[in-house]
Scaffold this active site. Structure first.
Site, short mmCIF file in Angstrom:
data_model
loop_
_atom_site.label_atom_id
_atom_site.label_comp_id
_atom_site.label_asym_id
_atom_site.label_seq_id
_atom_site.Cartn_x
_atom_site.Cartn_y
_atom_site.Cartn_z
N HIS A 264 -6.56 5.18 -1.92
CA HIS A 264 -7.94 4.75 -1.63
C HIS A 264 -8.00 3.91 -0.34
CE1 HIS A 264 -9.07 5.80 -5.78
NE2 HIS A 264 -8.08 5.04 -6.22
N ASP A 265 -7.30 2.77 -0.38
CA ASP A 265 -7.45 1.79 0.70
C ASP A 265 -6.84 2.27 2.02
OD1 ASP A 265 -8.75 0.36 -1.20
OD2 ASP A 265 -7.20 -1.15 -1.48
#
Ligand code: BDR
Ligand code: CA
Length: 308
Positions: A245-246
């Protein structure tokens, strides 16, 4: 010209991978890191920022600051089940006594965000990969100062797909929906990187075997340990794949064409109940660039190439 970035994070396994990606990318100059309550409590987040900097040993030490230890409204929630008790999946990082790879900023993260915005007007890209509490606090303090940021890349939300905390809401937004709504309404140039795209980028056991393990350095070892990859059994101990995600929010800043966006009017549900933290498309809501498509292969190439 390298882009000057500030990363606001709640480290977290994928936050940690995002930090490695950012510091190893020649396109970026990481000026500061701020911590916020999220995946783990703020104290642990702050320790993890320092652990990651000890691992990365950046050539230019970034400023670091502690931020909010709870959301603007409601109770703090955490995600130990995903990130482990220490937030780094139990990965070991050697820190030499007395060696620091950061410059401590003694005031609140929101003040560091504003300081950077004022010091480098229209130059700072703020990459936010945790709950948006620090950003909302900075906006409340000095909205004009925040307008001096160049742009924001925010990992958060599920717009046209299911959430990951509830069927409707994603962790970062669910953790502090009021902060998210304040940030969305700020009029700042935001690129949202929601689950719609981050669920398309993940590490599989095959990638671990073929691309991560052979690197054989401290960073590949960190990826193996933090993700719980079992090198004997060739699987992740707790799940089938690891979502990045990040790191995708960082990559969207490194290579803006990587994520295909559409400008959508959005609203965050701040009322308690079934839909708490849900993002909806609402015609009168503030318009935000929302990532809906991604070149996943290209992303993985970038991500893996920066582990070296
Ligand atoms: C987001 O929440 C956290 O678990 C991750 O670090 C990421 O920022 C994904 O929903
Ligand atoms: Ca995060």
């Amino acid at each position: 010209m390298r882009k000057k970035v500030l990363i606001d994070c709640d480290v977290g396994v994928d936050d940690a991978l995002a930090l490695i990606l950012a510091f190893h990318s020649p396109e970026l100059e990481v000026k500061a890191i701020t911590g916020v309550n999220g995946n783990v409590p703020l104290d642990t987040v702050f320790i993890n920022i320092q652990k990651m900097l000890s691992l990365i040993q950046p050539a230019c030490k970034p400023l670091i600051a502690r931020g909010a230890d709870q959301p603007l409204k409601g109770e703090a929630i955490h995600a130990h089940s995903v990130h482990g008790q220490d937030g780094l999946g139990g990965a070991k990082i050697q820190c030499k006594d007395g060696e620091t790879w950061w410059l401590s900023y003694p005031r609140h993260a929101s003040e560091l965000i504003l300081k950077m915005a004022h010091q480098y007007p229209n130059e700072i890209t703020l990459i936010a990969v945790g709950p948006l509490t620090n950003l909302a606090l900075a906006l409340k303090q000095d909205p004009a100062g925040m307008k001096k940021l160049k742009e924001l890349a925010i990992m958060g939300g599920s717009v046209r797909t299911r959430g990951n905390v509830t069927p409707y809401a994603e962790f970062n937004i669910f953790s502090d929906p009021l902060a998210a709504q304040i940030v969305f309404e700020s009029g700042l140039p935001i690129t949202l990187v929601p689950l719609d795209v981050t669920h398309q980028v993940f590490l599989t056991p095959d990638w671990m075997e073929e691309r991560v393990k052979p690197i054989g350095n401290a960073f590949s070892q960190f990826v193996i340990e933090a993700t719980g990859y079992d090198t004997e059994a060739h699987w992740f101990k707790n799940r089938d794949a690891i979502f990045l995600h990040d790191p995708l929010a960082v990559a969207a800043v490194i290579e803006p064409k990587l994520v295909k966006t559409e400008k959508l009017p959005l609203q965050v549900e701040t009322k308690e109940g079934k839909y708490y933290g849900k993002i909806t498309e609402f015609k009168d809501g503030p318009k935000i660039e929302v990532g809906l498509g991604v070149d996943a292969e290209r992303f993985l190439e970038i991500f893996l190439s920066r582990l070296v």
